[in-house]
Scaffold this motif. Structure first.
Motif, PDB file in Angstrom:
ATOM      1  N   ALA A  47       0.470   5.342  17.232  1.00  0.00           N
ATOM      2  CA  ALA A  47       0.735   4.123  16.482  1.00  0.00           C
ATOM      3  C   ALA A  47      -0.252   3.771  15.234  1.00  0.00           C
ATOM      4  O   ALA A  47       0.073   3.543  14.186  1.00  0.00           O
ATOM      5  N   ALA A  48      -1.824   3.553  15.822  1.00  0.00           N
ATOM      6  CA  ALA A  48      -2.597   3.229  14.861  1.00  0.00           C
ATOM      7  C   ALA A  48      -2.734   4.277  13.727  1.00  0.00           C
ATOM      8  O   ALA A  48      -2.989   3.901  12.746  1.00  0.00           O
ATOM      9  N   ILE A  49      -2.784   5.489  14.313  1.00  0.00           N
ATOM     10  CA  ILE A  49      -2.989   6.535  13.140  1.00  0.00           C
ATOM     11  C   ILE A  49      -1.755   6.484  12.209  1.00  0.00           C
ATOM     12  O   ILE A  49      -1.980   6.496  10.800  1.00  0.00           O
ATOM     13  N   LEU A  50      -0.573   6.180  12.575  1.00  0.00           N
ATOM     14  CA  LEU A  50       0.550   5.900  11.651  1.00  0.00           C
ATOM     15  C   LEU A  50       0.499   4.610  10.719  1.00  0.00           C
ATOM     16  O   LEU A  50       0.926   4.966   9.767  1.00  0.00           O
ATOM     17  N   GLN A  51       0.128   3.523  11.339  1.00  0.00           N
ATOM     18  CA  GLN A  51      -0.184   2.739  10.480  1.00  0.00           C
ATOM     19  C   GLN A  51      -1.424   2.636   9.499  1.00  0.00           C
ATOM     20  O   GLN A  51      -1.017   2.257   8.484  1.00  0.00           O
ATOM     21  N   ALA A  52      -2.270   3.271  10.124  1.00  0.00           N
ATOM     22  CA  ALA A  52      -3.369   3.802   8.925  1.00  0.00           C
ATOM     23  C   ALA A  52      -2.898   4.670   7.768  1.00  0.00           C
ATOM     24  O   ALA A  52      -3.367   4.494   6.542  1.00  0.00           O
ATOM     25  N   GLU A  53      -2.199   5.599   8.391  1.00  0.00           N
ATOM     26  CA  GLU A  53      -1.394   6.455   7.156  1.00  0.00           C
ATOM     27  C   GLU A  53      -0.884   5.781   6.484  1.00  0.00           C
ATOM     28  O   GLU A  53      -0.512   6.043   4.984  1.00  0.00           O
ATOM     29  N   GLY A  54       0.198   4.659   7.033  1.00  0.00           N
ATOM     30  CA  GLY A  54       1.113   3.854   5.940  1.00  0.00           C
ATOM     31  C   GLY A  54       0.106   3.103   5.061  1.00  0.00           C
ATOM     32  O   GLY A  54       0.659   2.863   3.902  1.00  0.00           O
ATOM     33  N   ARG A  55      -0.780   2.309   5.640  1.00  0.00           N
ATOM     34  CA  ARG A  55      -1.778   1.734   4.692  1.00  0.00           C
ATOM     35  C   ARG A  55      -2.335   2.656   3.733  1.00  0.00           C
ATOM     36  O   ARG A  55      -2.482   2.095   2.381  1.00  0.00           O
ATOM     37  N   LYS A  56      -2.649   3.585   3.945  1.00  0.00           N
ATOM     38  CA  LYS A  56      -3.356   4.628   2.998  1.00  0.00           C
ATOM     39  C   LYS A  56      -2.335   4.981   1.846  1.00  0.00           C
ATOM     40  O   LYS A  56      -2.387   4.809   0.630  1.00  0.00           O
ATOM     41  N   GLU A  57      -1.063   5.213   2.206  1.00  0.00           N
ATOM     42  CA  GLU A  57      -0.022   5.472   1.468  1.00  0.00           C
ATOM     43  C   GLU A  57       0.364   4.391   0.432  1.00  0.00           C
ATOM     44  O   GLU A  57       0.584   4.462  -0.778  1.00  0.00           O
ATOM     45  N   ALA A  58       0.244   3.127   1.190  1.00  0.00           N
ATOM     46  CA  ALA A  58       0.695   1.950   0.261  1.00  0.00           C
ATOM     47  C   ALA A  58      -0.509   1.578  -0.621  1.00  0.00           C
ATOM     48  O   ALA A  58      -0.102   1.180  -1.768  1.00  0.00           O
ATOM     49  N   ALA A  59      -1.735   1.888  -0.354  1.00  0.00           N
ATOM     50  CA  ALA A  59      -2.952   1.662  -1.036  1.00  0.00           C
ATOM     51  C   ALA A  59      -2.845   2.479  -2.272  1.00  0.00           C
ATOM     52  O   ALA A  59      -3.225   2.412  -3.485  1.00  0.00           O
ATOM     53  N   PHE A  60      -2.539   3.905  -1.828  1.00  0.00           N
ATOM     54  CA  PHE A  60      -2.376   4.815  -3.031  1.00  0.00           C
ATOM     55  C   PHE A  60      -1.284   4.561  -4.029  1.00  0.00           C
ATOM     56  O   PHE A  60      -1.424   4.471  -5.313  1.00  0.00           O
ATOM     57  N   ARG A  61      -0.157   4.031  -3.594  1.00  0.00           N
ATOM     58  CA  ARG A  61       0.981   3.704  -4.482  1.00  0.00           C
ATOM     59  C   ARG A  61       0.474   2.500  -5.098  1.00  0.00           C
ATOM     60  O   ARG A  61       0.885   2.358  -6.496  1.00  0.00           O
ATOM     61  N   ASP A  62      -0.155   1.336  -4.454  1.00  0.00           N
ATOM     62  CA  ASP A  62      -0.360   0.333  -5.408  1.00  0.00           C
ATOM     63  C   ASP A  62      -1.821   0.607  -6.505  1.00  0.00           C
ATOM     64  O   ASP A  62      -1.580   0.161  -7.694  1.00  0.00           O
ATOM     65  N   ALA A  63      -2.451   1.475  -6.134  1.00  0.00           N
ATOM     66  CA  ALA A  63      -3.443   1.951  -7.202  1.00  0.00           C
ATOM     67  C   ALA A  63      -2.796   2.732  -8.249  1.00  0.00           C
ATOM     68  O   ALA A  63      -3.146   2.655  -9.312  1.00  0.00           O
ATOM     69  N   GLU A  64      -1.715   3.529  -7.742  1.00  0.00           N
ATOM     70  CA  GLU A  64      -1.018   4.258  -8.923  1.00  0.00           C
ATOM     71  C   GLU A  64      -0.244   3.447  -9.638  1.00  0.00           C
ATOM     72  O   GLU A  64      -0.311   3.355 -11.122  1.00  0.00           O
TER      73      GLU A  64
END
Length: 335
Positions: A209-226
């Motif tokens: 679950a932590a890995i998936l949450q981290a992956e989600g935050r990473k994807e969200a940060a990537f989308r925000d940066a984009e």
């Protein structure tokens, strides 16, 4: 009855008796020993055989099949001074009829007593736990000793088995308590292993679950940066367009740029949570004029698009004269 007839009858009876004493039929699985004047001479195999009349006779009738002898129950003291009751069975087979017939008197009784004495010897040299849990070892030791002892008798001991072994009542109760404690120990260990596996499974789930949450935050940060990158690109293009308009001497572009900054600063001031009242030292007429300039700039951009890329750039209209300044006032702002 006359004498000749009586003699004939006696002769027939004598012939029958002589025939039965001379002709011997040995059944399968048996062997007979033959004695001549009381001395062993030979052994008759299964089938029909003839004896010398008045000289030879049948000595012993031996059973050559495998036999089972029961060793009676007896009390034996073990090495650790525990009293146990033991009985056994022994499987024997006569291999030599003459040796079994003439080397031991009462063969079954002799083998039974031999087994009893050796059983006491073997069990007495072992602890109670060894006696209870190593029956195969007892059987092997007994078989080796008794087979070697009965070999001169022409007997082969094929197998010895402990039929029953009964410890004292108090030892039986202690063993029952020990077994119960062992069962409870195994149950506790099994339950602990189950809890361990469950904890490991929960930890693995939390990890995933932590890995998936981290992956989600990473994807969200990537989308925000984009998104910020796209916004910066749009801002850069807008600034370039305004700069080009300013370079061409378009005053409306300047008014648009200033009005945009003005509105943003005013919005930030209004969103301040600590401000109860906002003093606006500004001229509303100038703000309206700036908004009018923005509208003119938007219309100019529309006309340029309709012109479709004409070479002569449109002349910019002069900005509307500013209205007379109004008195600054205070506008109450509540949370």
């Amino acid at each position: 009855m006359d004498l000749p007839n009586l003699f004939a009858i006696v002769l027939v009876v004598f012939a029958i008796i002589l025939l039965f004493s001379v002709v011997k039929i040995v059944p399968q699985g048996r062997e007979f020993t033959v004695e001549r004047f009381g001395k062993y001479t030979r052994t008759l195999a299964p089938g029909i055989s003839l004896l010398t009349p008045f000289v030879e006779r049948i000595g012993r009738r031996m059973n050559m099949m495998e036999q089972v002898l029961d060793v009676p129950q007896q009390e034996v003291i073990t090495k650790d001074n525990a009293m146990v009751k033991v009985d056994a069975i022994v499987f024997i087979q006569v291999m030599s009829a003459s040796a079994a017939a003439y080397r031991v008197e009462d063969l079954p009784y002799a083998i039974t007593q031999l087994c009893s004495t050796n059983l006491r010897t073997v069990v007495g040299s072992m602890d109670l736990d060894e006696v209870l849990f190593q029956r195969d070892n007892i059987n092997s030791r007994l078989l080796t000793v008794i087979d070697a002892a009965t070999e001169p008798w022409g007997v082969k001991v094929n197998r010895i088995e402990i039929k029953d072994l009964t410890p004292p009542v108090d030892i039986t109760n202690a063993m029952a308590r020990q077994m119960k404690a062992e069962r409870e120990r195994r149950a506790v260990i099994t339950e602990a292993e189950g809890e361990k596996q469950a904890a490991i499974a929960r930890a693995e789930g939390a990890k995933q679950a932590a890995i998936l949450q981290a992956e989600g935050r990473k994807e969200a940060a990537f989308r925000d940066a984009e998104a910020r990158e796209r916004e910066a690109e749009a801002e850069a293009r807008a600034t370039a367009m305004v700069s080009e308009a300013i370079a061409r001497g378009d005053v409306n572009a300047i008014n648009y740029f200033v009005a945009q900054r003005y509105v943003e600063a005013f919005a930030e001031l209004a969103r301040n949570p600590t401000a109860k009242t906002v003093i606006v030292p500004a001229e509303m007429g100038a703000l309206v004029g700036s908004i009018a300039g923005i509208g003119e700039l938007v219309g100019l951009a529309g006309r340029q698009q309709q012109a479709g890329g004409s070479s002569a750039p449109p002349r910019s209209t002069p900005p509307a004269p500013p209205r007379p300044p109004r008195r600054p006032g205070s506008v109450p702002m509540t949370e």
